[in-house]
Design a protein around this motif. Structure first.
Motif, PDB file in Angstrom:
ATOM      1  N   GLY A   1       9.744  12.901 -27.363  1.00 14.91           N
ATOM      2  CA  GLY A   1      10.806  13.866 -27.088  1.00 14.91           C
ATOM      3  C   GLY A   1      11.726  14.122 -28.268  1.00 14.91           C
ATOM      4  O   GLY A   1      11.398  13.854 -29.421  1.00 14.91           O
ATOM      5  N   PHE A   2      12.922  14.652 -27.970  1.00 12.51           N
ATOM      6  CA  PHE A   2      13.893  14.944 -29.023  1.00 12.51           C
ATOM      7  C   PHE A   2      15.291  14.827 -28.442  1.00 12.51           C
ATOM      8  O   PHE A   2      15.506  15.003 -27.243  1.00 12.51           O
ATOM      9  CB  PHE A   2      13.668  16.340 -29.620  1.00 12.51           C
ATOM     10  N   GLU A   3      16.231  14.519 -29.299  1.00 11.09           N
ATOM     11  CA  GLU A   3      17.631  14.385 -28.875  1.00 11.09           C
ATOM     12  C   GLU A   3      18.204  15.762 -28.549  1.00 11.09           C
ATOM     13  O   GLU A   3      17.783  16.781 -29.113  1.00 11.09           O
ATOM     14  CB  GLU A   3      18.455  13.724 -29.978  1.00 11.09           C
ATOM     15  N   PRO A   4      19.177  15.857 -27.631  1.00 10.43           N
ATOM     16  CA  PRO A   4      19.782  17.145 -27.294  1.00 10.43           C
ATOM     17  C   PRO A   4      20.343  17.852 -28.524  1.00 10.43           C
ATOM     18  O   PRO A   4      20.884  17.220 -29.432  1.00 10.43           O
ATOM     19  CB  PRO A   4      20.903  16.762 -26.321  1.00 10.43           C
ATOM     20  N   ILE A   5      20.188  19.162 -28.547  1.00 13.10           N
ATOM     21  CA  ILE A   5      20.623  19.989 -29.668  1.00 13.10           C
ATOM     22  C   ILE A   5      21.640  20.994 -29.154  1.00 13.10           C
ATOM     23  O   ILE A   5      21.413  21.661 -28.136  1.00 13.10           O
ATOM     24  CB  ILE A   5      19.426  20.728 -30.286  1.00 13.10           C
ATOM     25  N   THR A   6      22.765  21.102 -29.835  1.00  8.68           N
ATOM     26  CA  THR A   6      23.819  22.037 -29.452  1.00  8.68           C
ATOM     27  C   THR A   6      23.854  23.213 -30.420  1.00  8.68           C
ATOM     28  O   THR A   6      23.857  23.021 -31.640  1.00  8.68           O
ATOM     29  CB  THR A   6      25.191  21.346 -29.431  1.00  8.68           C
ATOM     30  N   VAL A   7      23.877  24.423 -29.868  1.00 10.93           N
ATOM     31  CA  VAL A   7      23.992  25.646 -30.660  1.00 10.93           C
ATOM     32  C   VAL A   7      25.222  26.382 -30.168  1.00 10.93           C
ATOM     33  O   VAL A   7      25.387  26.601 -28.961  1.00 10.93           O
ATOM     34  CB  VAL A   7      22.751  26.539 -30.506  1.00 10.93           C
ATOM     35  N   SER A   8      26.114  26.752 -31.091  1.00 10.87           N
ATOM     36  CA  SER A   8      27.353  27.446 -30.724  1.00 10.87           C
ATOM     37  C   SER A   8      27.473  28.747 -31.494  1.00 10.87           C
ATOM     38  O   SER A   8      27.136  28.820 -32.677  1.00 10.87           O
ATOM     39  CB  SER A   8      28.572  26.565 -31.010  1.00 10.87           C
ATOM     40  N   ALA A   9      27.959  29.777 -30.810  1.00  7.61           N
ATOM     41  CA  ALA A   9      28.219  31.075 -31.440  1.00  7.61           C
ATOM     42  C   ALA A   9      29.028  31.912 -30.473  1.00  7.61           C
ATOM     43  O   ALA A   9      28.838  31.840 -29.252  1.00  7.61           O
ATOM     44  CB  ALA A   9      26.916  31.794 -31.794  1.00  7.61           C
ATOM     45  N   ALA A  10      29.921  32.720 -31.024  1.00  2.04           N
ATOM     46  CA  ALA A  10      30.704  33.675 -30.222  1.00  2.04           C
ATOM     47  C   ALA A  10      31.376  33.004 -29.034  1.00  2.04           C
ATOM     48  O   ALA A  10      31.370  33.528 -27.913  1.00  2.04           O
ATOM     49  CB  ALA A  10      29.807  34.823 -29.756  1.00  2.04           C
ATOM     50  N   ASP A  11      31.962  31.835 -29.260  1.00  2.00           N
ATOM     51  CA  ASP A  11      32.697  31.085 -28.240  1.00  2.00           C
ATOM     52  C   ASP A  11      31.820  30.646 -27.075  1.00  2.00           C
ATOM     53  O   ASP A  11      32.323  30.342 -25.979  1.00  2.00           O
ATOM     54  CB  ASP A  11      33.884  31.912 -27.702  1.00  2.00           C
ATOM     55  N   SER A  12      30.509  30.628 -27.262  1.00  3.96           N
ATOM     56  CA  SER A  12      29.583  30.144 -26.249  1.00  3.96           C
ATOM     57  C   SER A  12      28.783  28.970 -26.806  1.00  3.96           C
ATOM     58  O   SER A  12      28.566  28.881 -28.012  1.00  3.96           O
ATOM     59  CB  SER A  12      28.624  31.252 -25.800  1.00  3.96           C
ATOM     60  N   THR A  13      28.338  28.096 -25.922  1.00  3.78           N
ATOM     61  CA  THR A  13      27.599  26.905 -26.341  1.00  3.78           C
ATOM     62  C   THR A  13      26.325  26.772 -25.528  1.00  3.78           C
ATOM     63  O   THR A  13      26.318  26.941 -24.308  1.00  3.78           O
ATOM     64  CB  THR A  13      28.447  25.636 -26.159  1.00  3.78           C
ATOM     65  N   LEU A  14      25.246  26.464 -26.226  1.00  2.65           N
ATOM     66  CA  LEU A  14      23.937  26.248 -25.626  1.00  2.65           C
ATOM     67  C   LEU A  14      23.485  24.833 -25.958  1.00  2.65           C
ATOM     68  O   LEU A  14      23.595  24.398 -27.113  1.00  2.65           O
ATOM     69  CB  LEU A  14      22.940  27.261 -26.192  1.00  2.65           C
ATOM     70  N   VAL A  15      22.995  24.092 -24.974  1.00  6.01           N
ATOM     71  CA  VAL A  15      22.412  22.772 -25.206  1.00  6.01           C
ATOM     72  C   VAL A  15      20.933  22.825 -24.838  1.00  6.01           C
ATOM     73  O   VAL A  15      20.569  23.257 -23.738  1.00  6.01           O
ATOM     74  CB  VAL A  15      23.122  21.671 -24.395  1.00  6.01           C
ATOM     75  N   ILE A  16      20.090  22.394 -25.780  1.00  2.00           N
ATOM     76  CA  ILE A  16      18.646  22.331 -25.581  1.00  2.00           C
ATOM     77  C   ILE A  16      18.257  20.860 -25.512  1.00  2.00           C
ATOM     78  O   ILE A  16      18.639  20.070 -26.385  1.00  2.00           O
ATOM     79  CB  ILE A  16      17.900  23.018 -26.736  1.00  2.00           C
ATOM     80  N   HIS A  17      17.510  20.484 -24.471  1.00  2.00           N
ATOM     81  CA  HIS A  17      17.150  19.076 -24.320  1.00  2.00           C
ATOM     82  C   HIS A  17      15.783  18.966 -23.663  1.00  2.00           C
ATOM     83  O   HIS A  17      15.255  19.944 -23.094  1.00  2.00           O
ATOM     84  CB  HIS A  17      18.202  18.344 -23.462  1.00  2.00           C
ATOM     85  N   ASP A  18      15.194  17.781 -23.740  1.00  2.00           N
ATOM     86  CA  ASP A  18      13.962  17.545 -23.002  1.00  2.00           C
ATOM     87  C   ASP A  18      14.281  16.759 -21.736  1.00  2.00           C
ATOM     88  O   ASP A  18      15.436  16.447 -21.458  1.00  2.00           O
ATOM     89  CB  ASP A  18      12.915  16.844 -23.881  1.00  2.00           C
ATOM     90  N   GLY A  19      13.250  16.446 -20.967  1.00  2.00           N
ATOM     91  CA  GLY A  19      13.482  15.762 -19.697  1.00  2.00           C
ATOM     92  C   GLY A  19      13.867  14.308 -19.850  1.00  2.00           C
ATOM     93  O   GLY A  19      14.388  13.696 -18.908  1.00  2.00           O
ATOM     94  N   ARG A  20      13.625  13.748 -21.030  1.00  2.00           N
ATOM     95  CA  ARG A  20      13.915  12.339 -21.242  1.00  2.00           C
ATOM     96  C   ARG A  20      15.294  12.123 -21.847  1.00  2.00           C
ATOM     97  O   ARG A  20      15.975  11.150 -21.529  1.00  2.00           O
ATOM     98  CB  ARG A  20      12.848  11.739 -22.172  1.00  2.00           C
TER      99      ARG A  20
END
Length: 288
Positions: free
Chosen positions: A88-107
């Motif tokens: 798997g991979f560690e959660p990744i945070t992407v931020s832009a235009a005052d919004s935040t997205l977190v990408i993660h796997d099931g583990r």
């Protein structure tokens, strides 16, 4: 589908050079890469492997002083999905235009204290697009600033992360395609676990299938190497609505003038360019 596993060694090793090597190897048919301490391992369909193109790309490699060697072997027939579930991979945070997205796997789930406007779970099945790569993150950041109700096209969808992101940001529907059967299956799987499978259609093939697609799109995304983008951009434009947005990545800074020139010839105007290290992401708009 049979693959070759090609182990590249860089001497001396450089992380930036390994990223560029992945980009130029894509032009020889490579689809997926794994980092190693001394370089990278690339995977390519046996029938698509262009060794002559690979050797030419290495001969013209833009990092003087780095020697690249490689070995070719048949890829082991193994359960790639199980490998990702284990690593798997560690959660990744992407931020832009005052919004935040977190990408993660099931583990690896986001911390309880970590808040995000959007959360995407990705189970990668030998497919590009977990958010760990700069190009994926830049397109996601560009999408965060594009909250609109579009019909979306995701070209070379990999894990499906870009189409899923667009749908969670308000896109009405998405058509995605990939030449890799594993990626098609993986995109369908990830659409289900993110609850967007009713709005995401996945097709198997390359850009020529757009010749038979009757839909027209307000947003088109492609995270593919430079040569494929130059080749396929005209087909992208044919299925775009007037005033539609085209987001491109998968190439590096030096490729931008060439891609912009091609885009301009097709009626596209550059709106913005993002950079992350040597990698670039362009957003363009089709004339009304």
């Amino acid at each position: 589908m049979k693959y070759y596993e090609v182990t590249f060694t860089l001497s001396p090793y450089s992380a930036d050079a390994a990223d560029i090597l992945a980009a130029v190897a894509s032009e020889a048919g490579f689809e997926t890469f794994e980092e190693t301490p001394t370089g990278t391992i690339g995977y390519v369909q046996q029938q698509l492997f262009d060794q002559q193109a690979l050797d030419c790309a290495i001969a013209d490699f833009p990092f003087p002083g780095i020697v690249i060697t490689y070995t070719v072997a048949e890829a082991e027939d193994r359960d790639w999905n199980e490998q990702w579930e284990q690593e798997g991979f560690e959660p990744i945070t992407v931020s832009a235009a005052d919004s935040t997205l977190v990408i993660h796997d099931g583990r690896h789930l986001p911390d309880d204290a970590q808040t995000a406007d959007i959360s995407i779970e990705i189970d990668a099945h030998l497919a590009f697009g977990t958010g760990t790569h700069e190009t994926t993150r830049m397109i996601c950041a560009t999408l965060l600033a594009q909250h609109s109700s579009f019909n979306v096209l995701d070209c070379g969808c990999g894990t499906g992360i870009l189409g899923i992101c667009a749908l969670k940001l308000g896109a009405t529907s998405c058509v995605a395609y990939d030449i890799d059967e594993w990626s098609v299956d993986n995109t369908r799987h990830n659409a289900v676990i993110n609850g967007v499978d009713d709005r995401l259609q996945v097709l198997h093939g390359d850009a020529t299938l757009l010749d038979t697609v009757t839909d027209r799109f307000g947003l088109v995304m492609a995270n593919i190497n430079r040569n494929i983008l130059l080749q396929d951009m005209e087909r992208f434009v044919r299925v775009m609505l007037p005033g539609a947005i085209l987001i491109l990545s998968g190439f590096y800074r030096a490729d931008c003038p060439m891609l912009e020139e091609r885009a301009h010839s097709l009626g596209l105007t550059l709106q913005q360019t993002r950079y992350d290290g040597d990698w670039a992401c362009m957003m363009l708009k089709l004339k009304n």
